[in-house]
Write an enzyme that holds these catalytic residues in place. Sequence first.
Site, mmCIF file in Angstrom:
data_model
loop_
_atom_site.group_PDB
_atom_site.id
_atom_site.type_symbol
_atom_site.label_atom_id
_atom_site.label_comp_id
_atom_site.label_asym_id
_atom_site.label_seq_id
_atom_site.Cartn_x
_atom_site.Cartn_y
_atom_site.Cartn_z
ATOM 1 N N ASP A 1 0.866 -1.177 0.000
ATOM 2 C CA ASP A 1 0.000 0.000 0.000
ATOM 3 C C ASP A 1 0.900 1.223 0.000
ATOM 4 O O ASP A 1 1.627 1.474 0.968
ATOM 5 C CB ASP A 1 -0.891 -0.015 1.251
ATOM 6 C CG ASP A 1 -1.835 1.174 1.330
ATOM 7 O OD1 ASP A 1 -1.673 2.137 0.551
ATOM 8 O OD2 ASP A 1 -2.731 1.155 2.194
ATOM 9 N N TYR B 1 -6.407 15.664 -9.322
ATOM 10 C CA TYR B 1 -5.620 14.735 -10.135
ATOM 11 C C TYR B 1 -4.528 15.484 -10.897
ATOM 12 O O TYR B 1 -3.367 15.077 -10.898
ATOM 13 C CB TYR B 1 -6.539 13.996 -11.107
ATOM 14 C CG TYR B 1 -5.855 12.938 -11.927
ATOM 15 C CD1 TYR B 1 -5.535 11.693 -11.375
ATOM 16 C CD2 TYR B 1 -5.513 13.171 -13.257
ATOM 17 C CE1 TYR B 1 -4.905 10.716 -12.128
ATOM 18 C CE2 TYR B 1 -4.884 12.195 -14.014
ATOM 19 C CZ TYR B 1 -4.586 10.974 -13.453
ATOM 20 O OH TYR B 1 -3.955 9.996 -14.208
ATOM 21 N N LYS C 1 -0.393 15.016 -10.363
ATOM 22 C CA LYS C 1 0.498 14.548 -11.433
ATOM 23 C C LYS C 1 1.549 15.598 -11.793
ATOM 24 O O LYS C 1 2.692 15.258 -12.127
ATOM 25 C CB LYS C 1 -0.320 14.150 -12.664
ATOM 26 C CG LYS C 1 -1.182 12.904 -12.450
ATOM 27 C CD LYS C 1 -0.350 11.690 -12.067
ATOM 28 C CE LYS C 1 -1.198 10.423 -12.014
ATOM 29 N NZ LYS C 1 -0.410 9.221 -11.670
ATOM 30 N N ARG D 1 -8.119 2.397 -21.834
ATOM 31 C CA ARG D 1 -9.341 1.693 -21.433
ATOM 32 C C ARG D 1 -9.069 0.825 -20.200
ATOM 33 O O ARG D 1 -8.680 -0.339 -20.314
ATOM 34 C CB ARG D 1 -9.875 0.839 -22.585
ATOM 35 C CG ARG D 1 -10.427 1.668 -23.749
ATOM 36 C CD ARG D 1 -11.080 0.817 -24.818
ATOM 37 N NE ARG D 1 -10.126 -0.044 -25.500
ATOM 38 C CZ ARG D 1 -9.363 0.340 -26.530
ATOM 39 N NH1 ARG D 1 -9.430 1.581 -26.992
ATOM 40 N NH2 ARG D 1 -8.526 -0.502 -27.106
ATOM 41 N N THR D 2 -9.246 1.437 -19.031
ATOM 42 C CA THR D 2 -9.089 0.755 -17.747
ATOM 43 C C THR D 2 -10.272 1.156 -16.875
ATOM 44 O O THR D 2 -11.127 1.945 -17.292
ATOM 45 C CB THR D 2 -7.783 1.172 -17.050
ATOM 46 O OG1 THR D 2 -7.840 2.594 -16.794
ATOM 47 C CG2 THR D 2 -6.564 0.859 -17.906
#
Length: 238
Positions: free
Chosen positions: A61, A161, A165, A195-196
């Site tokens: 983790d 986000y 980044k 595509r996830t």
Amino acid sequence: MAETRIALVTGANRGIGLEIVRQLSRAGLMAVLASRDVAKGREAAAELASEGLEPPVVALDVTDEGSIRAAVDEVLGVFGRIDVLVNNAGVLHEGQTPDVSKVLQLSPAMALATYETNTLGPLRTMQAVVPIMQKGGYGRVVNLSSGAGQLAEMGSGFPAYRMSKAALNALTRVTAAELGAAPIKVNAMCPGWVRTDMGGPDATRSVEQGAETAVWLATLPDTGPTGGFFRDKAPIAW
């Protein structure tokens, strides 16, 4: 015979991380599949076993320093070193719709939670692994970033986000500069819209395409770049 390189890939039980483990394994590396949920990691490893690949699995983790240390110690106990670190684990707490994610509505708690994984996670893992690479005289660190973090093309939406980044890109540059001419290369890459579970079904790229540049950076020759930002194996603007 060349020795087998040992790679540790975080967040590797699905999506791009799992594909990176797959491609590194096919390239002849011993790619350790690290997953926050070790049961899910073992399920992913079983999927690869059906293809003739047998990646080791460790619980890791990236928001927990104790978990990172335990995972690193486990890998060292088996293999004696870590040559490659791929910081793939990441979160997008803001969902997939930018219209519902604006700076003025952003919860500081959400921003902090995003930084914990996307920025501080790689910081923690590099602090644990890079000294091992220094002792071994070899290292490749790959940080999975995003075009969403490019200052050169920064837009609206997903502020937590984007900021996490952009900070990861800064961390990449600072770490590479501090290591200087050492034989450890630290680079960031953008996989594109893949595509996830995070990218969604409408994304334009496959996981195979998303993983390709990370694998290239993880296996750079001694003459390869460091401190760079790449997409499709080519430099892109910060």
